[in-house]
Scaffold this active site. Structure first.
Site, mmCIF file in Angstrom:
data_model
loop_
_atom_site.group_PDB
_atom_site.id
_atom_site.type_symbol
_atom_site.label_atom_id
_atom_site.label_comp_id
_atom_site.label_asym_id
_atom_site.label_seq_id
_atom_site.Cartn_x
_atom_site.Cartn_y
_atom_site.Cartn_z
ATOM 1 N N ARG A 138 24.515 -17.008 30.307
ATOM 2 C CA ARG A 138 24.456 -15.938 31.317
ATOM 3 C C ARG A 138 25.846 -15.336 31.529
ATOM 4 O O ARG A 138 25.972 -14.125 31.715
ATOM 5 C CB ARG A 138 23.876 -16.465 32.629
ATOM 6 N N LEU A 140 18.170 -27.743 30.645
ATOM 7 C CA LEU A 140 17.754 -26.406 30.254
ATOM 8 C C LEU A 140 17.149 -25.771 31.497
ATOM 9 O O LEU A 140 16.187 -26.281 32.066
ATOM 10 C CB LEU A 140 16.733 -26.480 29.112
ATOM 11 N N ASP A 141 17.715 -24.657 31.954
ATOM 12 C CA ASP A 141 17.311 -24.029 33.207
ATOM 13 C C ASP A 141 15.816 -23.733 33.250
ATOM 14 O O ASP A 141 15.200 -23.472 32.205
ATOM 15 C CB ASP A 141 18.069 -22.717 33.419
ATOM 16 N N PRO A 142 15.215 -23.715 34.454
ATOM 17 C CA PRO A 142 13.802 -23.321 34.567
ATOM 18 C C PRO A 142 13.517 -21.943 33.982
ATOM 19 O O PRO A 142 12.422 -21.704 33.469
ATOM 20 C CB PRO A 142 13.561 -23.341 36.087
ATOM 21 N N ALA A 179 14.767 -20.770 31.352
ATOM 22 C CA ALA A 179 14.918 -20.847 29.901
ATOM 23 C C ALA A 179 13.797 -21.705 29.318
ATOM 24 O O ALA A 179 13.298 -22.625 29.958
ATOM 25 C CB ALA A 179 16.271 -21.430 29.527
#
Length: 312
Positions: A182, A48-50, A52
């Site tokens: 995205r 999970l991206d930073p 997010a």
């Protein structure tokens, strides 16, 4: 300066539903939780991206054997889409590439969202962890290098408007694994003719796991160790969407030995297998032509460890 006390690791088994904060990578969140639990072994179930926040299931001990189930599961997100601005990388962190006027109504957005529901092809963004010649794409992106990518087929199960107006909207997105939200935001902006980027993202579900039972790192830090342990769920929760099979003691022992068992149940690609003790999870399997066949098995020690984690 006094040396930092050495952490004594211990065997911990189970699944923690973590509410990951913004600005922290999945691995950093995992390492902080691992230290708090003093766990010998731990892993997460997908990055999970930073930028997010939200649901990040963490696996400890025996539960790591079943992390792939959560990786492969459908996901659910609350995605905030900013119309009228196209940004490098497709999210809030990138520089603005282009600005266009926005004349989108709610009805326009609903029509555009409907176009993306179902199987679609997505071009993976350069700011992703996909590998090219042994390196992650985001490493090339940081160097300003564009790499040729192949479109990937994903499925958008649903995309509904939750809130918003004019140029900023929040969408509830249910999708298959591997979906780049995205990219979805950018494609949505292109379909509306004004461009868009992803301004915020929060994961609310992964398979049968939801955010409502997740805990934050701050909450975990404030707990004592027994309270933290009480937050752990059984490893079988990673397979929550699979039907259960219960075996008597003798049959359970044979299943754990990897032996196929005759069973009067319909075929199933995945089942959760339990022994005679309450919630004695043994592992996963599948049923084909009247036979129960093991897929991933726990050792007797791991079975006992999971039972101990469930004991108040």
């Amino acid at each position: 300066m006094q040396p930092r006390p050495r952490i004594v690791r211990r065997a911990v088994h189970g699944v923690l539903l973590l509410d990951k904060p913004l600005g922290l990578s999945s691995n950093d969140a995992l390492q902080r939780a691992k230290r708090l639990f003093r766990a010998e072994k731990a892993g997460h179930t997908g990055t999970l991206d930073p930028l997010a926040s939200g649901l990040l299931p963490l696996c400890f001990g025996a539960a790591t054997k079943f992390s792939q189930a959560s990786l492969d599961a459908d996901k659910r997100y609350l995605a905030t889409v900013q119309l009228g601005e196209t940004r490098f990388g497709g999210d809030l962190e990138g520089a603005v590439i282009e600005r266009r006027p926005v004349h989108t109504t709610r009805a326009d957005l609903e029509t555009a969202c409907a176009r993306f529901v179902g199987p679609i092809d997505q071009l993976p963004p350069m700011h992703s962890a996909l590998k090219h010649e042994g390196r992650a794409l985001y490493e090339y992106a940081r160097e300003g290098v564009e790499v040729e990518r192949t479109p990937r087929r994903v499925t958008i199960h649903s995309m509904a408007i939750v809130a918003g107006e004019h140029d900023r909207w929040t969408l509830d997105v249910r999708c298959s694994k591997g979906t780049y939200i995205r990219t979805l935001a950018e494609d949505l902006g292109a379909a509306l003719g004004c461009g868009a980027h992803l301004a915020g993202l929060r994961r609310t579900g992964a398979g049968g796991l939801t955010l409502d039972r997740a805990v934050t790192l701050e909450a975990l830090e404030a707990m004592d160790e027994p309270a933290r342990d009480a937050c752990l769920l059984s490893a079988d929760r990673l397979l929550a969407e699979c039907p259960e099979v219960r075996l008597a003691a003798e049959e359970a022992a044979r299943f754990l030995a990897g032996m196929r068992r005759r069973i009067d149940l319909p075929d199933a690609d995945c089942v959760r297998v339990f022994g005679p003790e309450p919630r004695a999870f043994l592992g996963s399997g599948h049923i084909a032509a009247g036979e129960l066949i093991s897929t991933r098995l726990l050792s007797p020690v791991e079975v006992q460890g999971l039972l101990q984690e469930r004991t108040p």
